[in-house]
Each structure stands twice: as C-alpha cells, then as structure tokens.
Design a protein around this motif. Structure first.
Motif, mmCIF file in Angstrom:
data_model
loop_
_atom_site.group_PDB
_atom_site.id
_atom_site.type_symbol
_atom_site.label_atom_id
_atom_site.label_comp_id
_atom_site.label_asym_id
_atom_site.label_seq_id
_atom_site.Cartn_x
_atom_site.Cartn_y
_atom_site.Cartn_z
ATOM 1 N N ASN A 4 0.740 -1.354 0.037
ATOM 2 C CA ASN A 4 0.000 -0.064 0.109
ATOM 3 C C ASN A 4 0.890 1.258 0.045
ATOM 4 N N ILE A 5 1.964 1.018 -0.574
ATOM 5 C CA ILE A 5 2.858 2.502 -0.389
ATOM 6 C C ILE A 5 2.350 3.429 -1.619
ATOM 7 N N LYS A 6 2.177 4.735 -1.377
ATOM 8 C CA LYS A 6 2.011 5.599 -2.527
ATOM 9 C C LYS A 6 3.186 6.041 -3.241
ATOM 10 N N PRO A 7 3.331 6.402 -4.528
ATOM 11 C CA PRO A 7 4.438 7.078 -4.954
ATOM 12 C C PRO A 7 4.934 8.378 -4.381
ATOM 13 N N LYS A 8 4.063 9.132 -3.833
ATOM 14 C CA LYS A 8 4.513 10.230 -3.134
ATOM 15 C C LYS A 8 5.182 9.890 -2.086
ATOM 16 N N GLU A 9 4.648 8.734 -1.148
ATOM 17 C CA GLU A 9 5.424 8.517 0.017
ATOM 18 C C GLU A 9 6.941 8.078 -0.453
ATOM 19 N N ALA A 10 7.025 7.135 -1.237
ATOM 20 C CA ALA A 10 8.082 6.654 -1.694
ATOM 21 C C ALA A 10 9.018 7.682 -2.155
ATOM 22 N N THR A 11 8.762 8.817 -2.756
ATOM 23 C CA THR A 11 9.602 9.727 -3.232
ATOM 24 C C THR A 11 9.971 10.522 -1.668
ATOM 25 N N ILE A 345 18.224 -3.689 11.478
ATOM 26 C CA ILE A 345 19.063 -2.759 10.561
ATOM 27 C C ILE A 345 19.124 -3.465 9.028
ATOM 28 N N PHE A 346 19.236 -4.788 9.132
ATOM 29 C CA PHE A 346 19.076 -5.576 7.776
ATOM 30 C C PHE A 346 17.772 -5.356 7.226
ATOM 31 N N VAL A 347 16.886 -5.727 8.078
ATOM 32 C CA VAL A 347 15.369 -5.681 7.719
ATOM 33 C C VAL A 347 15.381 -4.431 7.197
ATOM 34 N N LEU A 348 15.548 -3.420 7.810
ATOM 35 C CA LEU A 348 15.153 -1.928 7.311
ATOM 36 C C LEU A 348 15.874 -1.814 5.888
ATOM 37 N N LEU A 349 17.067 -1.891 5.769
ATOM 38 C CA LEU A 349 17.798 -1.714 4.438
ATOM 39 C C LEU A 349 17.223 -2.626 3.302
ATOM 40 N N LYS A 350 16.808 -3.776 3.592
ATOM 41 C CA LYS A 350 15.785 -4.462 2.532
ATOM 42 C C LYS A 350 14.782 -3.463 2.288
ATOM 43 N N LYS A 351 13.968 -3.268 3.182
ATOM 44 C CA LYS A 351 12.810 -2.276 2.874
ATOM 45 C C LYS A 351 13.059 -0.997 1.983
ATOM 46 N N LEU A 352 14.128 -0.416 2.443
ATOM 47 C CA LEU A 352 14.668 0.580 1.439
ATOM 48 C C LEU A 352 14.900 0.435 0.332
ATOM 49 N N LYS A 353 15.651 -0.692 -0.056
ATOM 50 C CA LYS A 353 16.021 -1.091 -1.333
ATOM 51 C C LYS A 353 14.799 -1.274 -2.369
ATOM 52 N N LEU A 354 13.413 -2.015 -1.497
ATOM 53 C CA LEU A 354 12.255 -2.299 -2.316
ATOM 54 C C LEU A 354 11.770 -0.740 -2.580
ATOM 55 N N ILE A 355 11.433 0.057 -1.776
ATOM 56 C CA ILE A 355 11.189 1.514 -1.912
ATOM 57 C C ILE A 355 11.715 2.283 -2.846
ATOM 58 N N PHE A 356 13.057 1.805 -2.821
ATOM 59 C CA PHE A 356 14.038 2.758 -3.797
ATOM 60 C C PHE A 356 13.602 2.125 -5.227
ATOM 61 N N ASP A 357 13.584 0.910 -5.542
ATOM 62 C CA ASP A 357 13.201 0.336 -6.554
ATOM 63 C C ASP A 357 11.909 0.869 -7.280
ATOM 64 N N PHE A 358 10.808 0.552 -6.309
ATOM 65 C CA PHE A 358 9.513 1.339 -6.528
ATOM 66 C C PHE A 358 9.315 2.833 -6.957
ATOM 67 N N ASN A 359 10.346 3.563 -6.147
ATOM 68 C CA ASN A 359 10.377 5.044 -6.572
ATOM 69 C C ASN A 359 10.867 5.382 -7.910
#
Length: 438
Positions: A4-11, A345-359
C-alpha cells in the motif's frame, strides 16, 4: 513489494533520508524494531482520548531515531483522530522567555497543525472553518431556522453570539480574546473578506507583535505572547475536542537546544515550564492533551545542564530502578530508544531497497548477501562503535544505491570500502561536553 505504499510516500522517504532528515509522510513503511514502543503509545493515546493528559520524553543518541519516532507517533495518532502538531526547539525559540522566543515556538506549532486529511500540516484554517460550520448548524437547529436562511445578514449577530457562547463554555484563560478572534475569522469567512480572515488567523497563530496593531486590525486589545501562549494551546485543545477530535498531540523535537541555553537562570526557567506542563497533565488540570519531548541522554541526565539539574524534574523522571534492557517499562514518562540491532537494520535496508526500486521504477541488482557485506564493511570501520548512527547507515546505503542506479557496472565491493565514519554530533555540543568535563 511494500504494501500500500503511494508514489508520493516513496519519493518523500528516499529524498528525505538521502538528505539526512525524517520523511514527513510514509514512515510507517520503514518501521522496524519499535513494536513495543508503538503498542505502549497506542494504549497511552486511548487514555488521552478518555480525558487524561500525558507528557512523554523520548530519549536517544544523535541519529538513533527520535525524530523518526515522533513522525511515526504522528501517523498513529492521526489514524486515531487526533489533531497533531510538530515543532523543533532552536536557538530562536523556547518554552520560557520574555523576548518573544516562546511565542515563536507557539507560532511554529500552529503552522504545523495536521489532521488525517492534511497530514503534512497547515490544517488550522480547515479546522476553524469546520468548527464554524458546526456552530452554524447547531444555531440553526436550536432556533428552528433552515441552513439556507441562517446565512442571511439578519442572523449574523445570532451566530456571532453562539460562537462566543460556545468558546466561553470550553475555554478558561484568554477565552474572550480567543473567541473574539474566531468571530472575526467567521465574519471574514462568511463575507468573503480575505484580509479580515487572514488577520484573524494571524492573531490566532501568535503573529501580532504589538497590541496596537491587533486593535487597529481586529479591535482586539490583547495578543498572544510569551506569558499566555500555553493557555492558548489548551484553549485550542478544548476546541478540537469539542469538534469531535480525540485530543491534541504536540511533538517538540531537538530539546537539546534547551540544554544549550547559555545562562543557567534562563535554562532553569525553561525546565520550570516543563515541570509546570508535566504537573498540569498528570494532576488532571488539563484534558486530552499529549505532549512529547525528544532529546538526547545529555538533555535528560546531565546534572549541570540537563533536566536532572532541576531537582523537581529529576525526581519525576528518574528511571524505574527495576527496568533493564530486557525488562522495559513503557508506562513511565521517559522512553529510552534502544539502538536497532543488526538484524533490524538488515530488515530496514531491505525495505529501503524495495522502496528505492519502486520510486525509480527499476530493479537494482543488489542481493541480500551484498546488503550483508555493506553492513559488515560499515560496522567494522574505525569509529563505528562510537559514532555510527542508523541515520548515517541509511544515508550511506541510499547513496550507494544511487551510484549503482546510475552506474550499473560499478564494483560494489570497492564502493563499500570507500565509506567513512564521522562524528555526527553538532560541533557546539561537542564543545559543551568538553567544557563540562573540565
């Protein structure tokens, strides 16, 4: 993918974290390792909704996630139908002053008022108009007048009287002037007089510097100042609750700026104000108000400059002596934010990688093993144990992702090797610490 992440949130997440600041929206998508704190906070919100008031102190090292935590609290509180506001302490504002610094803090709070439909702030005007419409509807019902008719000129005095009566019922100190400003806002709102509406808003936000100017523009003889701003915050709290909101939550970050006030007398006056607010909330003198302070361990525990230098606060804020890192007490006023462990921190970085890809609408080629290698490299650097913060890990990781995005063939191992650790504490605080040790 993150749900449910929105493009605006990812950016917002990527741009803010690369810049070293907390995103205003979307923080719930990158939350790890704080479930106990959040559950305790949800219980506290329920108490405030039921009429209690609370003060909490969120304490952690620089870059440990205090500001992130406050933004996360906002997201939770907005969903629970609270009005929320954020402000940072700076060298130019504080809780107590006699030269305008307190009213500057008040104005920052009013500027940043948010509701669920306006989570980024600037919602004061929306709330005022919503409340005025509620008063108009109630007045029409009580006087058996249709909603169409009640807006005619002949009924304007009736509505103005209703506004003043309603404000007087819910406010205490400064209620008459507060109500007068809202009546002026109503007049501007109903007549389409933008200047009058703007001036009334200016008064309510504490932006008049002289009584003369306020009297000329609005006919109101008083202004919001360093000595009465807290009463006005309490008035707004009552107003919001009367509209059907659960309460008013105010987050005050960067409390280290109170610790850095140079004169002892001025520092103590600010700590005295914190004590006064604390006593108000816990003795039931105010309802539905929730105030959060975020600061470092020095701000809390330093016995020369911190809150513990003020004996009455020290006795209230000392930790539960039975608490340990395994046995936490989240009911006490002070919540210590423990550092995220390596797994979190590992879980956080994995999440950030997914959001980065989505953005960026790509799929970067970086494996879990390479994320682990990045962490191993950064946590084994000289100075990491003393100075490395989650903020710096996140920023370095996103900077690495940006390089890979723009240079797909780059040698990742070489990139990881170029990372350097720096002391993120402000220079003036390091200097203060050095002086304290002398």
């Amino acid at each position: 993918m993150i749900d449910n992440i929105k493009p605006k949130e990812a950016t917002s997440i990527i741009n803010s974290l690369v810049s070293g600041v907390v995103p205003k929206i979307g923080v719930q998508h990158i939350t790890v390792g704080r479930s106990e704190e959040i559950n305790a906070f949800i219980n506290a919100l329920e108490d405030v909704r039921n009429g209690l008031s609370l003060v909490k102190f969120w304490i952690g090292d620089f870059g440990s996630g205090k500001s992130f935590m406050l933004h996360l609290l906002n997201t939770v509180a907005l969903k629970q139908k609270f009005v929320v506001a954020n402000a940072d302490f700076t060298p130019d504002n504080r809780l107590y002053s006699n030269d305008g610094k307190s009213v500057i803090l008040y104005s920052a709070i009013m500027d940043n008022i948010a509701i669920q439909t306006k989570p980024e702030g600037g919602a004061l005007q929306t709330l005022l108009e919503k409340w005025i419409e509620q008063v108009i509807t109630k007045t029409a019902e009580e006087n058996h007048i249709s909603l169409m008719e009640i807006r005619n000129d002949q009924y304007q005095v009736l509505i103005q009287n209703s506004i003043m009566k309603t404000v007087n019922e819910i406010t205490e100190v400064g209620g008459f002037d507060f109500g007068s400003a809202i009546v002026k806002y109503y007049e501007g709102y109903i007549k389409g007089d933008e200047l009058l509406r703007r001036n009334a808003l200016k008064w309510l936000k504490g932006e008049y510097s002289t009584k003369t100017e306020a009297r000329q523009d609005l006919g109101i003889r008083e202004i919001i100042n360093d000595s009465n701003y807290y009463d006005m915050l309490k008035n707004f709290c009552k107003l919001f609750v009367s509209m059907g909101y659960s309460g008013f939550m105010i987050n005050l970050d960067e409390a280290i700026n109170l610790y850095k006030i140079s004169t002892m007398a001025s520092r103590e006056k600010n700590y005295e104000k914190i004590l006064s607010i604390y006593n108000d909330c816990f003795q039931g003198k105010v309802a539905n108000l929730f105030i959060n302070f975020a600061g470092t361990k020095e701000f809390l525990e330093n016995e020369r400059r911190g809150l513990f230098s003020y004996q009455a606060l020290k006795s209230r804020l000392e930790a539960n002596k039975f608490e340990t890192s395994e046995l936490r007490d989240f009911a006490q006023p002070v919540i210590r934010l423990m550092p995220l462990n390596h797994n979190e921190i590992f879980v956080l970085l994995k999440k950030l990688k997914l959001i980065f890809d989505f953005n960026y609408k790509i799929e970067l080629k970086i494996t879990d093993e390479e994320i682990s290698s990045f962490m191993e490299e950064i946590f084994n650097k000289p100075g990491a144990a003393e100075f490395l913060t989650p903020r710096e890990v996140i920023r370095d990781f996103l900077n690495v992702l940006n390089i890979i995005r723009q240079n797909p063939d780059v040698d990742k191992k070489r990139l990881f090797g170029e990372i350097e650790i720096s002391d993120e504490r402000p220079n003036d605080l390091i200097l203060l610490d050095s002086i304290e040790e002398l």
